[in-house]
Scaffold this motif. Structure first.
Motif, PDB file in Angstrom:
ATOM      1  N   GLY A 143      20.242  63.523  90.260  1.00 31.95           N
ATOM      2  CA  GLY A 143      20.368  64.759  91.028  1.00 31.95           C
ATOM      3  C   GLY A 143      21.666  65.487  90.735  1.00 31.95           C
ATOM      4  O   GLY A 143      21.685  66.725  90.597  1.00 31.95           O
ATOM      5  N   ASP A 144      22.764  64.735  90.614  1.00 23.17           N
ATOM      6  CA  ASP A 144      24.059  65.362  90.297  1.00 23.17           C
ATOM      7  C   ASP A 144      24.025  66.041  88.933  1.00 23.17           C
ATOM      8  O   ASP A 144      24.575  67.141  88.755  1.00 23.17           O
ATOM      9  CB  ASP A 144      25.167  64.304  90.318  1.00 23.17           C
ATOM     10  N   GLY A 145      23.391  65.383  87.954  1.00 22.05           N
ATOM     11  CA  GLY A 145      23.304  65.968  86.618  1.00 22.05           C
ATOM     12  C   GLY A 145      22.447  67.218  86.593  1.00 22.05           C
ATOM     13  O   GLY A 145      22.786  68.209  85.927  1.00 22.05           O
ATOM     14  N   LEU A 146      21.338  67.199  87.322  1.00 23.30           N
ATOM     15  CA  LEU A 146      20.464  68.365  87.358  1.00 23.30           C
ATOM     16  C   LEU A 146      21.120  69.527  88.098  1.00 23.30           C
ATOM     17  O   LEU A 146      20.942  70.692  87.727  1.00 23.30           O
ATOM     18  CB  LEU A 146      19.129  67.997  88.015  1.00 23.30           C
ATOM     19  N   ARG A 147      21.900  69.216  89.143  1.00 22.57           N
ATOM     20  CA  ARG A 147      22.649  70.272  89.821  1.00 22.57           C
ATOM     21  C   ARG A 147      23.657  70.916  88.873  1.00 22.57           C
ATOM     22  O   ARG A 147      23.865  72.133  88.901  1.00 22.57           O
ATOM     23  CB  ARG A 147      23.370  69.715  91.051  1.00 22.57           C
ATOM     24  N   ALA A 148      24.284  70.093  88.027  1.00 23.43           N
ATOM     25  CA  ALA A 148      25.233  70.638  87.050  1.00 23.43           C
ATOM     26  C   ALA A 148      24.520  71.560  86.064  1.00 23.43           C
ATOM     27  O   ALA A 148      25.057  72.609  85.686  1.00 23.43           O
ATOM     28  CB  ALA A 148      25.930  69.497  86.306  1.00 23.43           C
ATOM     29  N   ASP A 149      23.315  71.192  85.649  1.00 24.57           N
ATOM     30  CA  ASP A 149      22.516  72.075  84.795  1.00 24.57           C
ATOM     31  C   ASP A 149      22.278  73.414  85.482  1.00 24.57           C
ATOM     32  O   ASP A 149      22.382  74.480  84.868  1.00 24.57           O
ATOM     33  CB  ASP A 149      21.163  71.415  84.487  1.00 24.57           C
ATOM     34  N   GLY A 150      21.918  73.354  86.770  1.00 25.44           N
ATOM     35  CA  GLY A 150      21.657  74.585  87.509  1.00 25.44           C
ATOM     36  C   GLY A 150      22.897  75.447  87.638  1.00 25.44           C
ATOM     37  O   GLY A 150      22.850  76.670  87.447  1.00 25.44           O
ATOM     38  N   LEU A 151      24.047  74.811  87.958  1.00 28.69           N
ATOM     39  CA  LEU A 151      25.294  75.557  88.077  1.00 28.69           C
ATOM     40  C   LEU A 151      25.657  76.206  86.748  1.00 28.69           C
ATOM     41  O   LEU A 151      26.072  77.380  86.706  1.00 28.69           O
ATOM     42  CB  LEU A 151      26.411  74.622  88.537  1.00 28.69           C
TER      43      LEU A 151
END
Length: 458
Positions: free
Chosen positions: A279-287
């Motif tokens: 989830g943290d990695g995917l949030r970074a992708d979104g940001l």
């Protein structure tokens, strides 16, 4: 002697900080491995929208700048953003078709607006995406990646013909020679150079084109040595609903692509990816994708070629990716770099593009090799590929249909992705089940034979 300082020797290899004499060349190697792929998307999109050499150079600079920031966020991490593994970020090829369609239907501000919306969507759904992964088994992701590579061949052909109906013998020779150089480097060069075969092919092909008068670097002299990448360079973003929906589909593909890369690099480095880290990695992708829309560039994802480089070098330190991100930021702040890339002859780009986009397609084929090809699965791949190819071979096929439909289905990539997802649900829906979450040690239960037949990730 260890590359790590004494204070870091007890840490996990992912958290070790190599000495600078080792850190910088390792970071530069990651930059070289991804560079050709990183600059291809702004060249494709900007060229398709008819932008000037100066604007193309700016798009390249913005892309490198944000790619560097995205890589730093993903590798270093802060709060709940970043997987904290050695992952490099770059603009995804999955967005090329939809962005060109959006840009030609509206303008590039709609592309940036849809990109921002896509990034916000990715941030919001990141915690829940693991529950959606069952809708993206290898039969779907492999088909989508195959479609991306095959669809982009039209771009490579356009570079060779300079967007005309046919190519001159000189341009054909340059394209074929560049492609041959890529193959020869891959075959005979040392492993470290073979990893950057496409980049070397571009460089050597450009040198061959110099005495032929095919290289135009007139803009390099006018470009500055330093310039800030400013947000909203092309105007404030706009948010046409159809454009946003089209890009949200791309967002799901990006998250699936990044998930595979994060799991792979976690296994390589010995730090398995838990659900929270995912989830943290995917949030970074979104940001990073939101930043892309703000700073005049496009959606971001993890680059698979750099995952392979981590495996090849055996260096799992995330700070190597951080160093590479810093190098990309610096390159993005030097406009001359973008001007040099923009001056590469289009025929040379076309020759390298055949190899580059072919590698994307081959990655899709590799994913499909993990699938048991029942008659249903064959139909999923066949129909999805066929639907994806329609707007590629006949660009005006949907000209009589509403704008919202054309924004989604004029792109073979989004059309193929939607078709693959829906067909797999229809034909294999009874065999899909939620994928078990990774435990604290990253372990998962194996699927049964029936689920494996449906193409669910093992």
């Amino acid at each position: 002697m260890s590359d790590a300082s004494p204070s870091t020797t007890a840490r996990h290899p992912v958290d070790e900080v190599p000495r600078f004499a080792r850190l910088f060349p390792l970071g530069l190697q990651h930059v070289l491995a991804m560079y050709a792929g990183a600059v291809a998307v702004p060249l494709i999109v900007g060229g398709a929208l008819g932008y000037s050499a100066q604007d193309l150079a700016f798009l390249i600079s913005a892309d490198l700048f944000v790619a560097g920031i995205a890589s730093i966020i993903q590798s270093l991490g802060f709060w709940r953003f970043g997987v904290r593994l050695p992952l490099m970020q770059g603009v995804t090829f999955a967005a090329v078709g939809p962005m060109i369609t959006i840009g030609t239907t509206y303008d590039i501000t709609a592309v940036f607006g849809a990109t921002i919306a896509c990034g916000l969507f990715m941030i919001l759904v990141a915690p829940f995406f693991s529950a959606l992964l069952r809708f993206f088994p290898p039969i779907v992701t492999g088909t989508v990646i195959l479609v991306i590579g095959v669809s982009l061949m039209d771009v490579a052909a356009g570079w060779i013909t300079d967007n005309g109906e046919s190519a001159t013998p000189t341009d054909l020779a340059l394209a074929a020679g560049t492609l041959l150089l890529v193959v020869l480097v891959e075959r005979f060069a040392p492993p470290a150079l073979a990893r950057v075969s496409v980049l070397l092919g571009l460089g050597l092909g450009t040198l061959v084109a110099l005495p032929l008068g095919k290289v135009d670097w007139s803009g390099v002299g006018d470009a500055g040595w330093f310039a800030l990448v400013t947000p909203f360079h092309f105007g404030l973003p706009t948010f046409p609903p159809a454009a946003v929906v089209s890009m949200l589909v791309v967002g799901l593909v990006i998250m699936t692509e990044t998930t595979g890369d994060m799991i792979a690099v976690g296994e390589i480095t010995g730090r398995p990816v838990t659900r929270q880290r995912l989830g943290d990695g995917l949030r970074a992708d979104g940001l990073s994708t939101v930043l892309g829309g703000l700073f005049n560039t496009f959606p971001y994802t993890a680059f698979a070629q750099n995952v392979g480089l981590v495996s090849l070098t055996g260096v799992g330190s995330r700070f190597v990716a951080t160093m590479a991100g810093g190098i990309l930021v610096v390159l993005g702040l030097v406009p001359k770099v973008g001007a040099v890339v923009e001056g590469v002859p289009s025929a040379v780009l076309g020759g390298a593009g055949i190899a580059l986009f072919g590698m994307v397609a081959a990655s899709g084929v590799r994913s499909l090799t993990t699938v048991t090809f029942t008659h249903r699965n064959i139909l999923v791949v066949a129909v999805s590929l066929g639907v994806a190819m329609l707007p590629t071979v006949r660009p005006e096929i949907y000209a009589e249909l509403p704008t919202w439909f054309r924004l989604i289905f004029d792109s073979g990539i989004s059309a193929g992705a939607i078709t693959a997802i829906l067909l797999n649900l229809l034909l294999n829906g009874d065999q899909l089940r939620p994928r078990p979450a990774a435990g604290p040690d990253g372990s998962q239960h194996e699927p049964d034979a029936e689920t494996e037949s449906a193409g669910v990730v093992r």
